[in-house]
Design an enzyme around this catalytic site. Structure first.
Site, PDB file in Angstrom:
ATOM      1  N   GLY A 247      16.935 101.115  15.345  1.00 42.01           N
ATOM      2  CA  GLY A 247      16.643 100.779  16.919  1.00 42.01           C
ATOM      3  C   GLY A 247      18.075 100.129  17.285  1.00 42.01           C
ATOM      4  O   GLY A 247      17.969  98.695  18.256  1.00 42.01           O
ATOM      5  N   PRO A 285      17.940 104.692  11.631  1.00 39.14           N
ATOM      6  CA  PRO A 285      19.119 104.395  12.729  1.00 39.14           C
ATOM      7  C   PRO A 285      19.206 105.649  13.038  1.00 39.14           C
ATOM      8  O   PRO A 285      19.365 107.148  12.613  1.00 39.14           O
ATOM      9  CB  PRO A 285      20.106 103.751  11.949  1.00 39.14           C
ATOM     10  CG  PRO A 285      20.415 104.908  10.364  1.00 39.14           C
ATOM     11  CD  PRO A 285      18.637 104.487   9.767  1.00 39.14           C
ATOM     12  N   ARG A 287      19.619 106.339  17.247  1.00 40.61           N
ATOM     13  CA  ARG A 287      20.683 105.822  18.882  1.00 40.61           C
ATOM     14  C   ARG A 287      22.806 105.699  18.230  1.00 40.61           C
ATOM     15  O   ARG A 287      23.722 105.671  18.649  1.00 40.61           O
ATOM     16  CB  ARG A 287      20.382 104.953  19.749  1.00 40.61           C
ATOM     17  CG  ARG A 287      21.404 104.940  20.902  1.00 40.61           C
ATOM     18  CD  ARG A 287      20.531 103.929  21.505  1.00 40.61           C
ATOM     19  NE  ARG A 287      19.599 103.712  21.650  1.00 40.61           N
ATOM     20  CZ  ARG A 287      18.619 104.407  23.001  1.00 40.61           C
ATOM     21  NH1 ARG A 287      18.800 104.697  23.857  1.00 40.61           N
ATOM     22  NH2 ARG A 287      17.215 104.068  23.334  1.00 40.61           N
ATOM     23  N   TYR A 327      14.928 106.068  32.697  1.00 41.12           N
ATOM     24  CA  TYR A 327      14.825 104.573  32.298  1.00 41.12           C
ATOM     25  C   TYR A 327      15.724 103.657  33.219  1.00 41.12           C
ATOM     26  O   TYR A 327      16.288 102.346  32.613  1.00 41.12           O
ATOM     27  CB  TYR A 327      15.351 104.390  30.772  1.00 41.12           C
ATOM     28  CG  TYR A 327      15.002 105.605  29.646  1.00 41.12           C
ATOM     29  CD1 TYR A 327      13.559 104.502  29.444  1.00 41.12           C
ATOM     30  CD2 TYR A 327      15.392 106.010  28.896  1.00 41.12           C
ATOM     31  CE1 TYR A 327      13.383 105.667  28.532  1.00 41.12           C
ATOM     32  CE2 TYR A 327      14.890 106.754  27.763  1.00 41.12           C
ATOM     33  CZ  TYR A 327      13.452 106.203  28.102  1.00 41.12           C
ATOM     34  OH  TYR A 327      12.976 107.388  26.350  1.00 41.12           O
ATOM     35  N   CYS A 353      16.429 119.349  43.174  1.00 43.88           N
ATOM     36  CA  CYS A 353      15.581 118.428  44.471  1.00 43.88           C
ATOM     37  C   CYS A 353      14.393 117.717  44.105  1.00 43.88           C
ATOM     38  O   CYS A 353      13.139 117.404  43.787  1.00 43.88           O
ATOM     39  CB  CYS A 353      14.411 120.680  44.609  1.00 43.88           C
ATOM     40  SG  CYS A 353      16.292 121.287  45.158  1.00 43.88           S
ATOM     41  N   GLU A 354      14.766 116.601  43.255  1.00 43.98           N
ATOM     42  CA  GLU A 354      14.333 115.444  43.397  1.00 43.98           C
ATOM     43  C   GLU A 354      14.963 114.467  43.724  1.00 43.98           C
ATOM     44  O   GLU A 354      16.421 114.219  43.464  1.00 43.98           O
ATOM     45  CB  GLU A 354      14.051 115.128  41.967  1.00 43.98           C
ATOM     46  CG  GLU A 354      12.955 115.816  41.479  1.00 43.98           C
ATOM     47  CD  GLU A 354      11.822 115.795  41.820  1.00 43.98           C
ATOM     48  OE1 GLU A 354      11.292 114.461  41.893  1.00 43.98           O
ATOM     49  OE2 GLU A 354      10.653 116.425  41.475  1.00 43.98           O
TER      50      GLU A 354
END
Length: 425
Positions: A247, A285, A287, A327, A353-354
């Site tokens: 984390g 670990p 990220r 996020y 297309c968003e």
């Protein structure tokens, strides 16, 4: 010419006007392999891992890379060759780990929804440990193991109700999260596990979230876990290893998380003071090992001025790099070749297309159509979360080692996506 803050330095840096990864010019890679393109620095991954190894010098610790952060075979190979174990959350991830030659007994299987088939495959492969997340899972895993004539090695993931002070979608250690066994039910759950004939209790696990940038949540969680170890062993259930999860955050926008070695120096002092310094430890670990090691390269297709917003339309989209859409995440966006000139404020957006298809809001850029940009800190939870939305092929990936660039995943084609499909006669 002002040089912007570059997350991932010194492995990413400007030399003159050109942005380099190690000893390779990123614009050269974009021209050879096309865009969108993910590029990773091997030296950056090794440097991040070395910080953990320094922090654990002289300790009995197994570092298990949480491969959901980035699961390409070339990335996994870097950590397998460095002696890491792996933290997996699916049967598919197990197959990837085995494909790079990693030892199954150094693999931890986490996740709240393991299927019977995944349990069987993991047991037959010789999995090191299951991190069990519910009492119902204990019962099912015992049944599956007994049917194979085996006993499954288990630790129980504890939900310590500690606030990691991070985005709510990546918080995993609060009572309202789906993960782990509630702190107040942990002792009873361990007693049940110890009495199930298909299980062998080997450890305890805790993971409170991701992109944590402060030390205090770790210290709070450690104290709560060690209190439980005291109680569990007093009840006659020995604990062989203690798994403190992962984390640790990275630098996205001049964030200042603690360095891994400094963090673990403090945590180990607390562990020693509690009398557990000689225990076998595990960490997971993800990220922090790969996040700043990767970038996503993209080409500017069009500049579209507007009354309220100016849009920089690029060929990378939310399917290639989903963190901003999912996020509201911030990634630095910089030019591969810097030039002098007045900047304008742009929303950097993709072709999907968003309206949620954006990479960065209100960025000061001096760009023209055809320019190449780098989306920084894209090594974690970007390519591993990419999709084929709008029938867009997933990007190619390149691993750089010094002055050498290796294609570790070719660009996906429409034919690749349609493989296995058929028309109805």
């Amino acid at each position: 010419m002002n040089v912007p803050h570059i997350p991932g330095a010194p492995h990413f840096a400007y030399r003159g006007t050109h942005l380099y990864i190690e000893d390779v010019r990123l614009s050269d890679l974009a021209r050879v392999h096309g865009t969108p393109l993910y590029v990773y620095s091997k030296a950056s991954m090794q440097s991040a891992l070395a910080a953990y190894q320094r922090g654990f010098a002289g300790r009995n610790v197994q570092i298990c890379y949480a491969m959901k952060a980035s699961s390409s075979l070339g990335v996994l190979q870097v950590f397998a060759q460095a002696g890491c174990g792996f933290d997996i959350v699916s049967g598919g991830e197990l197959q990837r780990v085995l494909a790079v030659g990693a030892a199954a007994d150094k693999v931890i299987f986490s996740g709240v929804g393991k299927t019977r088939a995944e349990m069987r495959d993991a047991l037959e492969a010789g999995i090191g440990c299951f991190n069990v997340e519910s009492e119902g899972e204990l019962e099912v895993l015992s049944e599956v193991a007994l049917a194979l004539g085996m006993r499954a090695p288990v630790s129980i993931r504890v939900n310590p109700n500690v606030d990691p002070k991070t985005h709510p979608y990546i918080s995993t250690g609060l009572k309202g999260n789906k993960f782990g066994v509630a702190h107040e039910r942990t002792l009873q759950t361990y007693q049940r596990a110890a009495n199930l004939p298909g299980l062998r209790v080997v450890g305890i696990d805790c993971h409170i979230g991701s992109q944590i940038t402060e030390e205090e949540p770790y210290l709070d969680a450690m104290d709560r876990v060690l209190d439980l170890v005291d109680a569990i062993e007093a009840a006659g259930v020995p604990i062989q290893h203690i798994d403190f999860g992962g984390g640790l955050g990275i630098d996205y926008n001049e964030d200042t998380p603690p360095e891994a070695d400094a963090l673990w120096s403090r945590l180990l002092m607390r562990l020693d003071a509690r009398g557990y310094g000689d225990r076998h430890l595990m960490i997971e670990p993800g990220r922090s090992l790969v996040g700043n090691a990767g970038v996503c390269l993209t080409e500017v297709l069009y500049l579209k001025p507007g009354e309220h917003k100016n849009f920089c339309i690029v060929d990378a989209a939310m399917n290639d790099l989903p963190r901003p859409a999912m996020y509201q995440a911030f990634h630095q966006i910089v030019a591969l070749e810097r030039r002098d000139g007045e900047t304008m404020s742009y929303d950097v957006v993709g072709p999907v297309c968003e309206s949620g298809d954006w990479i960065g809001r209100d960025r000061a850029l001096h760009v023209h159509a055809g320019d190449l940009l780098a989306v920084m800190s894209a090594g974690a939870y970007c390519m591993s979360m990419a999709s084929n939305y709008n029938t867009r092929g997933r990007a190619a990936e390149v691993l750089v080692d010094g002055n050498q660039a290796h294609l570790i995943r070719r660009r996906e084609t429409a034919a690749d996506q349609m493989r296995g499909e058929s028309l109805v006669n």
